[in-house]
Motif scaffolding. Structure first.
Motif, mmCIF file in Angstrom:
data_model
loop_
_atom_site.group_PDB
_atom_site.id
_atom_site.type_symbol
_atom_site.label_atom_id
_atom_site.label_comp_id
_atom_site.label_asym_id
_atom_site.label_seq_id
_atom_site.Cartn_x
_atom_site.Cartn_y
_atom_site.Cartn_z
ATOM 1 N N ARG A 1 -69.727 -9.825 10.957
ATOM 2 C CA ARG A 1 -69.188 -9.772 9.595
ATOM 3 C C ARG A 1 -68.248 -10.947 9.342
ATOM 4 O O ARG A 1 -68.268 -11.568 8.260
ATOM 5 C CB ARG A 1 -68.467 -8.448 9.385
ATOM 6 C CG ARG A 1 -67.851 -8.286 8.000
ATOM 7 C CD ARG A 1 -67.151 -6.958 7.885
ATOM 8 N NE ARG A 1 -66.528 -6.814 6.567
ATOM 9 C CZ ARG A 1 -65.795 -5.772 6.185
ATOM 10 N NH1 ARG A 1 -65.611 -4.765 7.043
ATOM 11 N NH2 ARG A 1 -65.272 -5.726 4.971
ATOM 12 N N MET A 2 -67.405 -11.294 10.316
ATOM 13 C CA MET A 2 -66.488 -12.426 10.160
ATOM 14 C C MET A 2 -67.260 -13.737 10.072
ATOM 15 O O MET A 2 -66.908 -14.636 9.282
ATOM 16 C CB MET A 2 -65.515 -12.459 11.334
ATOM 17 C CG MET A 2 -64.609 -11.240 11.414
ATOM 18 S SD MET A 2 -63.587 -11.219 12.894
ATOM 19 C CE MET A 2 -62.597 -12.677 12.603
ATOM 20 N N LYS A 3 -68.324 -13.872 10.872
ATOM 21 C CA LYS A 3 -69.130 -15.087 10.799
ATOM 22 C C LYS A 3 -69.861 -15.194 9.466
ATOM 23 O O LYS A 3 -70.072 -16.297 8.931
ATOM 24 C CB LYS A 3 -70.121 -15.117 11.951
ATOM 25 C CG LYS A 3 -69.465 -15.340 13.309
ATOM 26 C CD LYS A 3 -70.489 -15.348 14.422
ATOM 27 C CE LYS A 3 -69.805 -15.559 15.779
ATOM 28 N NZ LYS A 3 -70.783 -15.570 16.889
ATOM 29 N N LEU A 4 -70.303 -14.063 8.919
ATOM 30 C CA LEU A 4 -70.938 -14.087 7.604
ATOM 31 C C LEU A 4 -69.963 -14.554 6.535
ATOM 32 O O LEU A 4 -70.337 -15.307 5.609
ATOM 33 C CB LEU A 4 -71.488 -12.703 7.265
ATOM 34 C CG LEU A 4 -72.776 -12.283 7.976
ATOM 35 C CD1 LEU A 4 -73.091 -10.824 7.700
ATOM 36 C CD2 LEU A 4 -73.943 -13.175 7.516
ATOM 37 N N ALA A 5 -68.717 -14.115 6.636
ATOM 38 C CA ALA A 5 -67.713 -14.574 5.673
ATOM 39 C C ALA A 5 -67.481 -16.080 5.793
ATOM 40 O O ALA A 5 -67.343 -16.790 4.778
ATOM 41 C CB ALA A 5 -66.408 -13.821 5.895
ATOM 42 N N ALA A 6 -67.486 -16.604 7.027
ATOM 43 C CA ALA A 6 -67.326 -18.053 7.201
ATOM 44 C C ALA A 6 -68.570 -18.797 6.759
ATOM 45 O O ALA A 6 -68.486 -19.933 6.257
ATOM 46 C CB ALA A 6 -67.019 -18.350 8.671
ATOM 47 N N LEU A 7 -69.750 -18.161 6.957
ATOM 48 C CA LEU A 7 -70.994 -18.827 6.576
ATOM 49 C C LEU A 7 -71.033 -19.116 5.083
ATOM 50 O O LEU A 7 -71.518 -20.176 4.655
ATOM 51 C CB LEU A 7 -72.173 -17.944 6.986
ATOM 52 C CG LEU A 7 -73.574 -18.452 6.613
ATOM 53 C CD1 LEU A 7 -73.859 -19.782 7.305
ATOM 54 C CD2 LEU A 7 -74.624 -17.420 6.992
ATOM 55 N N SER A 8 -70.560 -18.207 4.249
ATOM 56 C CA SER A 8 -70.553 -18.434 2.795
ATOM 57 C C SER A 8 -69.723 -19.641 2.404
ATOM 58 O O SER A 8 -69.980 -20.263 1.364
ATOM 59 C CB SER A 8 -70.040 -17.183 2.085
ATOM 60 O OG SER A 8 -68.697 -16.919 2.465
ATOM 61 N N PHE B 1 -69.351 -22.398 4.470
ATOM 62 C CA PHE B 1 -69.915 -23.611 5.043
ATOM 63 C C PHE B 1 -71.284 -23.981 4.482
ATOM 64 O O PHE B 1 -71.790 -25.061 4.771
ATOM 65 C CB PHE B 1 -70.032 -23.486 6.569
ATOM 66 C CG PHE B 1 -68.714 -23.572 7.286
ATOM 67 C CD1 PHE B 1 -67.972 -24.748 7.254
ATOM 68 C CD2 PHE B 1 -68.224 -22.477 7.982
ATOM 69 C CE1 PHE B 1 -66.764 -24.823 7.924
ATOM 70 C CE2 PHE B 1 -67.017 -22.560 8.643
ATOM 71 C CZ PHE B 1 -66.282 -23.736 8.617
ATOM 72 N N ILE B 2 -71.913 -23.110 3.697
ATOM 73 C CA ILE B 2 -73.268 -23.394 3.207
ATOM 74 C C ILE B 2 -73.294 -24.678 2.371
ATOM 75 O O ILE B 2 -74.181 -25.532 2.519
ATOM 76 C CB ILE B 2 -73.809 -22.200 2.400
ATOM 77 C CG1 ILE B 2 -74.133 -21.033 3.342
ATOM 78 C CG2 ILE B 2 -75.059 -22.603 1.615
ATOM 79 C CD1 ILE B 2 -74.636 -19.805 2.630
ATOM 80 N N PRO C 1 -73.492 -27.991 5.877
ATOM 81 C CA PRO C 1 -74.765 -27.313 6.178
ATOM 82 C C PRO C 1 -75.068 -27.237 7.677
ATOM 83 O O PRO C 1 -75.635 -26.243 8.146
ATOM 84 C CB PRO C 1 -75.799 -28.179 5.447
ATOM 85 C CG PRO C 1 -75.022 -28.858 4.366
ATOM 86 C CD PRO C 1 -73.657 -29.101 4.934
ATOM 87 N N SER C 2 -74.713 -28.288 8.453
ATOM 88 C CA SER C 2 -74.983 -28.240 9.899
ATOM 89 C C SER C 2 -74.198 -27.129 10.577
ATOM 90 O O SER C 2 -74.722 -26.427 11.463
ATOM 91 C CB SER C 2 -74.648 -29.594 10.527
ATOM 92 O OG SER C 2 -73.263 -29.888 10.352
ATOM 93 N N ARG C 3 -72.949 -26.946 10.183
ATOM 94 C CA ARG C 3 -72.139 -25.855 10.749
ATOM 95 C C ARG C 3 -72.702 -24.496 10.320
ATOM 96 O O ARG C 3 -72.689 -23.541 11.103
ATOM 97 C CB ARG C 3 -70.689 -26.011 10.278
ATOM 98 C CG ARG C 3 -69.760 -24.903 10.728
ATOM 99 C CD ARG C 3 -69.738 -24.768 12.241
ATOM 100 N NE ARG C 3 -68.843 -23.696 12.669
ATOM 101 C CZ ARG C 3 -68.891 -23.137 13.875
ATOM 102 N NH1 ARG C 3 -69.811 -23.535 14.759
ATOM 103 N NH2 ARG C 3 -68.052 -22.179 14.189
ATOM 104 N N ALA C 4 -73.205 -24.446 9.083
ATOM 105 C CA ALA C 4 -73.798 -23.201 8.601
ATOM 106 C C ALA C 4 -75.023 -22.830 9.436
ATOM 107 O O ALA C 4 -75.260 -21.670 9.757
ATOM 108 C CB ALA C 4 -74.164 -23.322 7.129
#
Length: 445
Positions: free
Chosen positions: A267-274, A276-277, A281-284
């Motif tokens: 869940r925390m990674k999903l919050a960070a993914l939003s 970095f998109i 993009p590479s980090r995403a």
């Protein structure tokens, strides 16, 4: 020599070899009967003193002696006669003490501890039906049990005496005796030998009959069996509840430390993914890869957890295939000898499955061998199995927590576990559960 003669001769030879032992045991039991007769007289005197003068301490002492000699008779019945007799006495109640120093004797409160203890003991002994069965046995056994034990011994002694006296009479060493007078010496010897043969023939059967007699009077009565059953069910229910509570705590701990922790991290990674998109993009993409791995691990942990509760292969394909699948993951060369005509209740299958799995895990941890055999059979309403390994042995049912866990698991279904393990091996862990089939065989193997 024909096969029939050999078949008849074998039991006769066995009986002849066992006759001295059976006669010695009969003589020992006969001597025990004389002690029983003296104790029976003391018991009658103690009852007269109790009911006539109110003097009960002698009765308590005599009861202790009666129980000891009765337990000795029960033990000898199992060891010598082959008729085991269970101990029927009720458990001794404990003395309860109130906050204000009073003691409860089961009927009333007492200030003096010794008086309450004596009163409690009297009520315990008086109210136990086994006490009065012991008394009836003590009064009857010196006559009936003594006759059964000593009759073969007396026959042999009388026969040997007749042979010796007849031989002495023929040699002129012994004069003519009144009870042998008028009888030819060869006939006297023949009668004596017949008495010896009869004593040898009767020694074993009468020893067994004496065991049946002891069991008839000293075995637990219907109420005692009911009390034992209630105590067993109470103990197994408590063990089952404790096992269930421990299993729930394990599941909660595994969920909290495993899948739940991974889901929180996802869940925390999903919050960070939003975030970095658009910016990175590479980090995403890296986070997406990490999320995929975390979801796979969480799914595997959930599968392992479900497998620990009730394996899907056990529910779908039964004991045989579930155990085969389990053995495939172990470093063992296992021989699976499983013949089951069908499926059983899910709870029974789970109990047997986890019991066998625990026994196999013990082989891996302690036996120091790769060779193991798993056997399962069902006949006459009894599902029985065994795990046999050729390891170093020395397994103890009273020492291992794993074996105690198996015992508790099986006792919840009126099952039992036994272990035979000599130092140096082999080790045999046997289990039995009374159950019934619920569906015909459906295994796909």
């Amino acid at each position: 020599m024909s096969d029939t003669a050999v078949a008849v001769g074998a039991p006769v030879a066995t009986r002849l070899r066992q006759a001295p032992r059976d006669l010695a045991r009969g003589a020992a039991l006969g001597l025990l009967n004389f002690g029983e007769a003296a104790l029976a007289i003391a018991t009658l005197v103690s009852l007269v003193l109790w009911f006539g003068l109110g003097m009960f301490p002698l009765f308590l002492l005599v009861t202790v002696l009666i129980r000891r000699i009765a337990n000795t008779a029960r033990e000898l019945s199992g060891r010598w006669s082959g008729v085991p007799v269970a101990v029927p006495y009720r458990p001794r109640p404990s003395l309860e003490r109130t906050e204000h120093g009073w003691y409860w004797s089961g009927k009333d409160y007492h200030k003096r501890r010794w008086f309450a203890a004596v009163s409690l003991r009297v009520r315990w002994i008086w109210g136990d039906p086994a006490t009065w069965r012991d008394l009836a046995w003590l009064l009857a056994d010196p006559v009936v049990g003594g006759a059964l034990a000593l009759f073969p011994v007396l026959l042999v002694l009388a026969g040997l005496a007749a042979v010796v006296l007849a031989a002495g009479q023929a040699a002129g060493v012994v004069g003519e005796l009144a009870w042998l007078g008028g009888t030819e010496v060869p006939l006297q010897i023949a009668v004596g030998l017949a008495c010896v043969a009869a004593g040898v023939a009767f020694a074993g059967p009468l020893l067994r009959l004496r065991g049946e007699w002891t069991s008839l009077l000293l075995k637990p009565g219907p109420r005692g069996k009911l009390n034992d059953r209630v105590q067993q069910l109470t103990r197994t229910r408590a063990d089952a509840l404790a096992t269930q509570a421990a299993e729930l705590r394990r599941i909660e701990r595994d969920l909290h430390d495993g899948a739940q922790a991974r889901l929180v991290a996802m869940r925390m990674k999903l919050a960070a993914l939003s975030q970095f998109i658009d910016r990175d993009p590479s980090r995403a993409k890296e986070l997406v890869t990490e999320l995929r791995d975390s979801s796979s691990k969480a799914l595997q942990e959930l599968r392992d957890l479900v497998h620990g509760i009730h394996p899907p292969v056990l529910a779908e394909r039964g004991l045989r295939d579930a155990l085969r699948a389990f053995v495939l993951d172990l470093p063992l060369d296992a021989t699976m000898d499983i013949e089951l005509p069908g499926r059983f209740e899910p709870a029974v299958e789970a109990a047997v499955y986890f019991s066998v799995c625990e026994a196999l895990a013990n082989v891996v941890k302690h036996a120091e061998t790769r060779d193991v055999t798993v056997r399962l059979r069902f006949a006459d309403g009894l599902l029985s199995g065994a795990v046999v390994d050729e390891g170093r042995g020395g397994a103890d049912l009273a020492a291992g927590s794993g074996l105690r866990g198996i015992t508790q698991r099986l006792e919840a279904f009126d099952g039992s576990l036994s272990v035979v393990s000599r130092p140096g091996g082999p080790t045999r862990v046997s289990l039995e559960i009374p159950c019934a089939l619920c569906s015909p065989k459906t295994s796909l193997s």
